[in-house]
Design a protein around this motif. Structure first.
Motif, PDB file in Angstrom:
ATOM      1  N   ILE A  85      -3.908   2.226  -6.082  1.00  0.00           N
ATOM      2  CA  ILE A  85      -2.579   2.849  -6.042  1.00  0.00           C
ATOM      3  C   ILE A  85      -1.793   2.499  -7.298  1.00  0.00           C
ATOM      4  N   GLY A  86      -1.950   1.244  -7.768  1.00  0.00           N
ATOM      5  CA  GLY A  86      -1.217   0.811  -8.960  1.00  0.00           C
ATOM      6  C   GLY A  86      -1.499   1.674 -10.168  1.00  0.00           C
ATOM      7  N   TRP A  87      -2.700   2.228 -10.258  1.00  0.00           N
ATOM      8  CA  TRP A  87      -3.063   3.055 -11.410  1.00  0.00           C
ATOM      9  C   TRP A  87      -2.160   4.282 -11.508  1.00  0.00           C
ATOM     10  N   TYR A  88      -1.771   4.836 -10.362  1.00  0.00           N
ATOM     11  CA  TYR A  88      -0.986   6.067 -10.351  1.00  0.00           C
ATOM     12  C   TYR A  88       0.481   5.826 -10.715  1.00  0.00           C
ATOM     13  N   ILE A  89       1.001   4.638 -10.509  1.00  0.00           N
ATOM     14  CA  ILE A  89       2.426   4.393 -10.767  1.00  0.00           C
ATOM     15  C   ILE A  89       2.663   3.681 -12.088  1.00  0.00           C
ATOM     16  N   LEU A  90       1.587   3.346 -12.817  1.00  0.00           N
ATOM     17  CA  LEU A  90       1.714   2.723 -14.130  1.00  0.00           C
ATOM     18  C   LEU A  90       1.774   3.772 -15.227  1.00  0.00           C
ATOM     19  N   LYS A  91       2.587   3.507 -16.226  1.00  0.00           N
ATOM     20  CA  LYS A  91       2.568   4.355 -17.414  1.00  0.00           C
ATOM     21  C   LYS A  91       1.260   4.128 -18.169  1.00  0.00           C
ATOM     22  N   PRO A  92       0.796   5.099 -18.951  1.00  0.00           N
ATOM     23  CA  PRO A  92      -0.415   4.881 -19.755  1.00  0.00           C
ATOM     24  C   PRO A  92      -0.248   3.653 -20.648  1.00  0.00           C
ATOM     25  N   GLY A  93      -1.236   2.781 -20.619  1.00  0.00           N
ATOM     26  CA  GLY A  93      -1.148   1.540 -21.378  1.00  0.00           C
ATOM     27  C   GLY A  93      -0.368   0.449 -20.683  1.00  0.00           C
ATOM     28  N   GLY A  94       0.188   0.737 -19.497  1.00  0.00           N
ATOM     29  CA  GLY A  94       0.915  -0.277 -18.738  1.00  0.00           C
ATOM     30  C   GLY A  94      -0.026  -1.360 -18.232  1.00  0.00           C
ATOM     31  N   ARG A  95       0.522  -2.512 -17.952  1.00  0.00           N
ATOM     32  CA  ARG A  95      -0.307  -3.659 -17.571  1.00  0.00           C
ATOM     33  C   ARG A  95       0.002  -4.155 -16.170  1.00  0.00           C
ATOM     34  N   ILE A  96      -1.030  -4.693 -15.554  1.00  0.00           N
ATOM     35  CA  ILE A  96      -0.894  -5.429 -14.299  1.00  0.00           C
ATOM     36  C   ILE A  96      -1.285  -6.873 -14.589  1.00  0.00           C
ATOM     37  N   VAL A  97      -0.409  -7.799 -14.214  1.00  0.00           N
ATOM     38  CA  VAL A  97      -0.701  -9.227 -14.355  1.00  0.00           C
ATOM     39  C   VAL A  97      -0.612  -9.836 -12.963  1.00  0.00           C
ATOM     40  N   MET A  98      -1.717 -10.399 -12.500  1.00  0.00           N
ATOM     41  CA  MET A  98      -1.810 -10.936 -11.142  1.00  0.00           C
ATOM     42  C   MET A  98      -2.139 -12.423 -11.183  1.00  0.00           C
ATOM     43  N   LEU A  99      -1.502 -13.178 -10.309  1.00  0.00           N
ATOM     44  CA  LEU A  99      -1.889 -14.564 -10.071  1.00  0.00           C
ATOM     45  C   LEU A  99      -2.654 -14.581  -8.759  1.00  0.00           C
ATOM     46  N   ARG A 135       0.814  -1.218   0.000  1.00  0.00           N
ATOM     47  CA  ARG A 135       0.000   0.000   0.000  1.00  0.00           C
ATOM     48  C   ARG A 135       0.843   1.262   0.000  1.00  0.00           C
ATOM     49  N   GLY A 136       2.156   1.105   0.154  1.00  0.00           N
ATOM     50  CA  GLY A 136       3.064   2.240   0.094  1.00  0.00           C
ATOM     51  C   GLY A 136       3.863   2.280  -1.192  1.00  0.00           C
ATOM     52  N   MET A 137       3.286   1.749  -2.278  1.00  0.00           N
ATOM     53  CA  MET A 137       4.014   1.698  -3.550  1.00  0.00           C
ATOM     54  C   MET A 137       4.420   3.074  -4.039  1.00  0.00           C
ATOM     55  N   ARG A 138       3.612   4.090  -3.779  1.00  0.00           N
ATOM     56  CA  ARG A 138       3.902   5.429  -4.305  1.00  0.00           C
ATOM     57  C   ARG A 138       5.090   6.074  -3.591  1.00  0.00           C
ATOM     58  N   ARG A 139       5.470   5.537  -2.437  1.00  0.00           N
ATOM     59  CA  ARG A 139       6.676   6.041  -1.775  1.00  0.00           C
ATOM     60  C   ARG A 139       7.927   5.432  -2.398  1.00  0.00           C
ATOM     61  N   ILE A 140       7.772   4.252  -3.019  1.00  0.00           N
ATOM     62  CA  ILE A 140       8.916   3.588  -3.659  1.00  0.00           C
ATOM     63  C   ILE A 140       9.020   3.982  -5.120  1.00  0.00           C
ATOM     64  N   VAL A 141       7.880   3.987  -5.804  1.00  0.00           N
ATOM     65  CA  VAL A 141       7.835   4.337  -7.225  1.00  0.00           C
ATOM     66  C   VAL A 141       7.347   5.774  -7.336  1.00  0.00           C
ATOM     67  N   THR A 142       8.248   6.676  -7.617  1.00  0.00           N
ATOM     68  CA  THR A 142       7.908   8.088  -7.691  1.00  0.00           C
ATOM     69  C   THR A 142       7.432   8.467  -9.090  1.00  0.00           C
ATOM     70  N   ASP A 143       6.891   9.674  -9.212  1.00  0.00           N
ATOM     71  CA  ASP A 143       6.315  10.122 -10.481  1.00  0.00           C
ATOM     72  C   ASP A 143       7.343  10.235 -11.594  1.00  0.00           C
ATOM     73  N   ASP A 144       8.630  10.354 -11.247  1.00  0.00           N
ATOM     74  CA  ASP A 144       9.645  10.522 -12.285  1.00  0.00           C
ATOM     75  C   ASP A 144      10.136   9.197 -12.855  1.00  0.00           C
ATOM     76  N   ARG A 145       9.646   8.065 -12.345  1.00  0.00           N
ATOM     77  CA  ARG A 145      10.014   6.766 -12.928  1.00  0.00           C
ATOM     78  C   ARG A 145       8.826   5.791 -12.798  1.00  0.00           C
ATOM     79  N   LEU A 146       7.787   6.058 -13.547  1.00  0.00           N
ATOM     80  CA  LEU A 146       6.633   5.175 -13.561  1.00  0.00           C
ATOM     81  C   LEU A 146       7.026   3.827 -14.159  1.00  0.00           C
ATOM     82  N   VAL A 147       6.289   2.788 -13.809  1.00  0.00           N
ATOM     83  CA  VAL A 147       6.649   1.428 -14.236  1.00  0.00           C
ATOM     84  C   VAL A 147       5.854   1.042 -15.479  1.00  0.00           C
ATOM     85  N   ASP A 148       6.442   0.141 -16.269  1.00  0.00           N
ATOM     86  CA  ASP A 148       5.774  -0.375 -17.462  1.00  0.00           C
ATOM     87  C   ASP A 148       4.815  -1.508 -17.127  1.00  0.00           C
TER      88      ASP A 148
END
Length: 513
Positions: A412-426, A368-381
């Motif tokens: 929270i994941g929506w904010y750290i993903l690049k546009p069009g980025g994907r989430i794959v969950m098991l 739940r603290g992903m936004r503290r690790i992944v900042t706005d200047d390096r969004l994830v693919d």
């Protein structure tokens, strides 16, 4: 003050709606909003139709023996991932090119099909009939042993159905089949064509005897166990092939006789160890996803060289280790786990395989603290993770907590993903996740949900894509702004019409409900 801002917001609600709608019209890209919305609803979206890894593979659910080619090898995988395994086989054996008309043509003469003869958990390698450019079989076998989505590779020999065994014994019910019936049926089958049924044993001679071992992977409800198959059908082989002797260790031929539901598949296994055992972990978490499933999840997430991958529930780091290996150390991996021992252990596993903190960083942190690790200047693919299954306690309260965790993670994941980025969950509770995603409609687009078999569970791989524009919300807002000139309603009524707030409180049923 905050109160004055709130009063101003309420007083200017109609002007704001019209202004925002006009601004949306000016900034809109790609044409009419309604056309974009129609494309989104019918599967087009901002990237057009999404073709995922494994979507273009033929899945044969019929139990016939007719193919446009000849089956040479069969590859085992997790049930539910056959199409992805077959897609990787194509990549290995059948490099393709486009002809003058734009049609994809194979240059090797090989093809792959998922669930051959209706056998779940397998993909078949086929040599096309009439092909003159087919790759050498030994070279093909060597390439198949490099598969990352597979468990075992076998040279195909034979298959039959348990209904055939039942018919040969007076049309008894399949639930009445015993070991002696299997022995008699298979021995007769071998005697009819000893050279063709198991050619790896048929080549043995008095001057060059062979030793062999029979193993069985049995999946389904049967009146017999795997050791019965190994003993009875292995005995039939030793009697039909007198120059072959059974041996449990240091054998020449590893014969596999697998039973899946009502189908029996026979082949010679080519690999020594399970192909999924490729990361020798210094630290192993109590629950670790297999590397072949991790590879498929990463391919579904469209992870590529140079991308940034996050696993907020990394455990021992298997998914991220697989990402680094499949991209040749070119991706940036971020791992998180609330368990400090797991986070530190995953870092040690990465270092043991030569991945330093410059490309693989691990943090002891709550997801739940992903936004503290992944900042706005390096969004994830991509975010790829084996989510908590919540099966340890089995209490209703844990289910509610799990739902809140999933929902918070997705928000929270929506904010750290690049546009069009994907989430794959098991996830174990695939239906629950689908309902949560529907609740979060507008943030994500559900691309694929596929149930897979892992050991004796049926988790679900859920693939979603970030939607950077809520087209449906924009469409309704734009229509309301336009239609407001044709009505004369009170301020309160218009506020009610344009209200888009909902109470997202998670309600629990009373204990006596």
């Amino acid at each position: 003050t905050a109160g004055e801002e709130e009063h101003d917001r309420r007083d200017r609600w109609l002007d704001r709606i019209v202004t925002e709608a006009a601004a949306d019209d000016d900034e809109r890209e790609g044409g009419d909003l309604e056309a974009l919305l129609a494309a989104e609803i019918h599967g087009g979206g901002r990237h057009g139709s999404v073709v995922l890894f494994g979507d273009n593979v033929r899945v044969d659910t019929l139990s016939d023996d007719t193919y446009e080619g000849t089956v040479r090898f069969v590859v085992s995988c997790n049930i539910g991932t056959e199409a992805q395994c077959a897609a990787e086989i194509r990549e290995k054996l059948s490099p393709s090119s486009e002809d003058e008309e734009g049609e994809v043509q194979s240059s090797s003469g090989w093809d792959a099909v998922a669930r051959p003869y209706g056998i779940a958990g397998y993909a078949a390698c086929i040599v096309q009939e009439g092909s003159s450019a087919a790759m050498d079989h030994d070279e093909a076998a060597s390439k198949l042993l490099e598969l990352r989505s597979a468990l075992n590779v076998m040279r195909y020999h034979d298959h039959f159905g348990l209904e055939e065994v039942a018919a040969a014994n007076g049309n008894i019910a399949p639930s009445q089949i015993d070991g002696e019936m299997l022995y008699a049926f298979y021995k007769k089958r071998l005697e009819e064509d000893p050279d063709g049924r198991v050619p790896t044993l048929a080549k043995a001679s008095a001057d060059h005897p062979l030793t062999f071992r029979v193993t069985c992977d049995r999946i389904g409800d049967h009146p017999f166990q795997a050791p019965t198959i190994e003993y009875e059908m292995g005995g039939a082989c030793s009697e039909v092939y007198p120059n072959c002797k059974p041996k449990m260790t240091d054998f020449d031929v590893h014969l596999r006789i697998d039973v899946v539901a009502n189908r029996v598949l026979i082949g010679t296994q080519l690999n020594v160890e399970d192909l999924s055992k490729r990361h020798f972990l210094r630290y192993r978490n109590s629950v670790t996803v297999k590397t072949n499933v991790a590879y498929i999840m990463l391919r579904l997430a469209n992870v590529r060289e140079g991308g940034v991958v996050l696993d907020p529930f990394c455990g021992s780091g298997t998914i991220l280790l697989e990402a680094l290996e499949m991209t040749n150390k070119t991706c940036q991996c971020i791992g998180m786990d609330v368990n400090r021992r797991a986070a530190e252990g995953a870092g040690k596993n990465a270092l043991a395989e030569g991945y330093g903190p410059e490309i693989a960083e691990f943090h002891c942190a709550d997801a739940r603290g992903m936004r503290r690790i992944v900042t706005d200047d390096r969004l994830v693919d991509a975010i790829v993770s084996n989510m908590p299954w919540g099966v340890r306690t089995g209490q209703n309260q844990s289910v509610n907590d799990l739902q809140q965790l999933y929902e918070t993670f997705l928000r929270i994941g929506w904010y750290i993903l690049k546009p069009g980025g994907r989430i794959v969950m098991l996830v174990l509770r695939g239906l629950q996740v689908v309902r949560i995603l529907r609740k979060l409609g507008g943030r994500y687009r559900i691309i694929k949900c596929m149930v897979v078999r892992t050991t004796n569970n049926l988790p679900c791989i859920v693939v979603i894509e970030k939607v950077d524009r809520d087209l449906l919300h924009e469409s309704v807002k734009s229509q309301l702004a336009y239609m407001s000139q044709f009505v004369n309603v009170s301020k309160e009524m218009y506020q009610a019409i344009n209200n888009d707030k909902i109470d997202e409180t998670n309600y629990s049923k009373p204990e006596n409900a």
